[in-house]
Design a protein around this motif. Sequence first.
Motif, PDB file in Angstrom:
ATOM      1  N   ILE A  14       0.843  -1.207   0.000  1.00  0.00           N
ATOM      2  CA  ILE A  14       0.000   0.000   0.000  1.00  0.00           C
ATOM      3  C   ILE A  14       0.878   1.257   0.000  1.00  0.00           C
ATOM      4  O   ILE A  14       1.956   1.271   0.605  1.00  0.00           O
ATOM      5  CB  ILE A  14      -0.955  -0.041   1.218  1.00  0.00           C
ATOM      6  N   ILE A  15       0.431   2.273  -0.718  1.00  0.00           N
ATOM      7  CA  ILE A  15       1.184   3.528  -0.805  1.00  0.00           C
ATOM      8  C   ILE A  15       1.201   4.185   0.568  1.00  0.00           C
ATOM      9  O   ILE A  15       0.194   4.196   1.271  1.00  0.00           O
ATOM     10  CB  ILE A  15       0.567   4.426  -1.907  1.00  0.00           C
ATOM     11  N   ARG A  16       2.363   4.718   0.970  1.00  0.00           N
ATOM     12  CA  ARG A  16       2.538   5.187   2.350  1.00  0.00           C
ATOM     13  C   ARG A  16       1.867   6.512   2.641  1.00  0.00           C
ATOM     14  O   ARG A  16       1.914   6.990   3.777  1.00  0.00           O
ATOM     15  CB  ARG A  16       4.032   5.324   2.648  1.00  0.00           C
ATOM     16  N   SER A  17       1.343   7.143   1.618  1.00  0.00           N
ATOM     17  CA  SER A  17       0.702   8.445   1.798  1.00  0.00           C
ATOM     18  C   SER A  17      -0.709   8.382   1.266  1.00  0.00           C
ATOM     19  O   SER A  17      -0.971   7.729   0.260  1.00  0.00           O
ATOM     20  CB  SER A  17       1.501   9.508   1.034  1.00  0.00           C
ATOM     21  N   ASN A  18      -1.609   9.053   1.920  1.00  0.00           N
ATOM     22  CA  ASN A  18      -2.953   9.232   1.374  1.00  0.00           C
ATOM     23  C   ASN A  18      -2.968  10.459   0.474  1.00  0.00           C
ATOM     24  O   ASN A  18      -3.481  10.432  -0.636  1.00  0.00           O
ATOM     25  CB  ASN A  18      -3.965   9.396   2.515  1.00  0.00           C
ATOM     26  N   TYR A  19      -2.362  11.549   0.950  1.00  0.00           N
ATOM     27  CA  TYR A  19      -2.408  12.809   0.199  1.00  0.00           C
ATOM     28  C   TYR A  19      -1.749  12.660  -1.171  1.00  0.00           C
ATOM     29  O   TYR A  19      -2.195  13.256  -2.146  1.00  0.00           O
ATOM     30  CB  TYR A  19      -1.706  13.908   1.005  1.00  0.00           C
ATOM     31  N   PHE A  20      -0.681  11.877  -1.236  1.00  0.00           N
ATOM     32  CA  PHE A  20       0.098  11.757  -2.467  1.00  0.00           C
ATOM     33  C   PHE A  20      -0.187  10.463  -3.231  1.00  0.00           C
ATOM     34  O   PHE A  20       0.590  10.092  -4.112  1.00  0.00           O
ATOM     35  CB  PHE A  20       1.593  11.836  -2.143  1.00  0.00           C
ATOM     36  N   ASP A  21      -1.256   9.772  -2.886  1.00  0.00           N
ATOM     37  CA  ASP A  21      -1.567   8.493  -3.519  1.00  0.00           C
ATOM     38  C   ASP A  21      -2.146   8.748  -4.913  1.00  0.00           C
ATOM     39  O   ASP A  21      -3.303   9.136  -5.068  1.00  0.00           O
ATOM     40  CB  ASP A  21      -2.575   7.746  -2.628  1.00  0.00           C
TER      41      ASP A  21
END
Lengths: 413, 413
Positions: free
Chosen positions: A242-249
């Motif tokens: 899973i991508i470690r950022s929500n804002y930058f996903d």
Amino acid sequence: MKHYRDLAPSIRTIMTPGPVEVDPRVLRAMSLPILGQFDPEFTDIMNEMMEMLRLLFQTNNQWAFPIDGSSRSGIEAVLTSLIEPGDRVLIPIYGRFGNLLAEISERCGAEVLTMEQEWGSVFETDDIIAKIRETSPKLVAIVHGETSTGRMQPLAGIGAACREVEALFVVDAVATIGGTQVLTDEWMIDAVIGGTQKCLSVPSGMAPITYNSRAEAKLKRRKRVERGLRDASNEAIPEGVIIRSNYFDLSQLQDYWSPLRLNHHTEATSMLYALREGVRLVLQEGLDQRFARHQLHGEALVAGLEAMGLTLFGDPACKLPMVTCIHIPDGVDGEAVRSMLLLDFGIEIASSFGPLKGKIWRIGTMGFSGSKRNVLLTLGALEACMLRQGFKAAVGKAVQAAMDTYNRRNDNE
Amino acid sequence: MKHYRDLAPSIRTIMTPGPVEVDPRVLRAMSLPILGQFDPEFTDIMNEMMEMLRLLFQTNNQWAFPIDGSSRSGIEAVLTSLIEPGDRVLIPIYGRFGNLLAEISERCGAEVLTMEQEWGSVFETDDIIAKIRETSPKLVAIVHGETSTGRMQPLAGIGAACREVEALFVVDAVATIGGTQVLTDEWMIDAVIGGTQKCLSVPSGMAPITYNSRAEAKLKRRKRVERGLRDASNEAIPEGVIIRSNYFDLSQLQDYWSPLRLNHHTEATSMLYALREGVRLVLQEGLDQRFARHQLHGEALVAGLEAMGLTLFGDPACKLPMVTCIHIPDGVDGEAVRSMLLLDFGIEIASSFGPLKGKIWRIGTMGFSGSKRNVLLTLGALEACMLRQGFKAAVGKAVQAAMDTYNRRNDNE
């Protein structure tokens, strides 16, 4: 309660490698009333923005949209979405912003391999290609225009080598987009990040990016719909990490920018208005005309500086057209000159970073700041400051040499 | 080349829980020419911004500055900087934005514990306090004003419980800052995130935050100066786990906002102008007066909606003053009403998310959108749309009831 005064910024001629002066038409666009983010009029603007960015990036990619944040937010969005922890990432470094790519990649959990080139020059592309074949990285990230040293890395050929080893090719074109050729598709770049506050003459606060289907395939492996928006149709757990950022996903952001309009952040309306107007002006001027203009003002500035008796920094073969670096002459206090230029003449030029701090000045001729008026005023003012600092300038030559450059160009047309 | 027309957004009355209408004085501030990021005039504005944010957050904290990005960028900056992978994090969830806190915390590598409350109500603070004592988390994160359900969680007492177990207390005050009391210091909140596009009436694109010395101690353990800016004085490797983001690394951002001015991103100049003007207008109006205004317009709207024959959603005891949620009556097509309001009257109201999608409308009375004019126009227009949809509204009552509320308020003054 303390009284806070009305904002009243002084007028500046901003001749740095960014941020540069903002086109008054872009400033005007930001003063328009806002629309709600799901207002059909606003989503039409979002779609139009994507179309305009494809033209700016010279790409047929489906995905081209801005990240809401400064230029490095675009870099981090691309890297954190495309690098899985443990991925080997190759980063050729020839200045400060190559170091930033390495910094961000390390924080993404990459196994970072770097190549370093002395500041002031760039790599032979063959050396980069050999390293790619030797190390088989998952991703190669490189700066196109390195403003810290005023150099530009040729990129043709690197993309093909990346495909041989199935690596993704990521380019930081923050400084070059809208100022010189960035051939996303022709150079086989998988993801490109542009900057607003440089050749586009839009304030910092947004970072346009584009990426192709090779990059998107990586996103799909890692895609996880946001908690609270999941339902039976989209709750699948991804195969990848899973991508470690929500804002930058980027996998979530592309759902927001697609007809799905799956809610993510609230788009930065006024900055989007600004970016749309900035890119509209670029397309109106024409990419080729705009690149030629950046080339011309860079040349006129160089002619003036050399006529004054100053020496340029770095290998001229790879000079970034819109950034000119100058050795600060012995005995001259670089910061005193910059300060006099700013406070007496309202003109800002830049110093540099790391090993070049205190050694060079950097002058930008980017976007709206790249004009004959600005180049001539800057040369005249710099000469006055240099004389004031005791430097034996060739008096009166600089402005004349720049004017000669402009006249020769007119004669040739 | 396709011709892209001049931007000409329609005028909207934006009665959503954000983004809302931007004060024209804020729009004007964004049209001012920019300054370079290290221009002393600009760094003075940065310092002044910090001072103004301390007043907005009612705090003596040293650190109060904006993150360049939308509201969730501020949330992610705080959580990714304060959560070390493996940290136990407790998140009481009573709506969509609690889920977002959990989503972001999971991506930070936290061991996330959640408590869930039915949407439309909030937690007893004693239940939260008991859970904190029982689970001893490293960090507790909670939403103050949950716009998805229109509820507000009381916060007094939770901060003290966090200190008992040495947890950090993080509050998402995106919806409430500048619209109702957010007592950072009195409630012992260690980090607070505010939003711009709600009660501050500034466009989305910046997220003001503040944090205290307890939060800063955690940052210090994890601090690593950016690659390329390190020298003998600052190259120490941190004791804690390095922060996974460069863009959101608060330890780097505070160096940029401090007199050190250690280079990080390029500050979003025009958005900072906007935020400064927005907060200036808040302070000029006075916090207490502004909170009372939000309360009044919420009450007038409620009186009108009930007089029309509509039923409010959720527990009235914990209603968010500036967001009003309404059950969509049986037989009424909620999206058809919203669309008619927008296209015929130029008025935008919102739907909701997840379990409430299609069930409720949400009307905001936030910031510049919270005015008598807007409340009266919205009630009149909504009544017309409801009649058009066949709803048996109590004709003519809604606007009169709201006007009565305003008159009673005037009589009492």
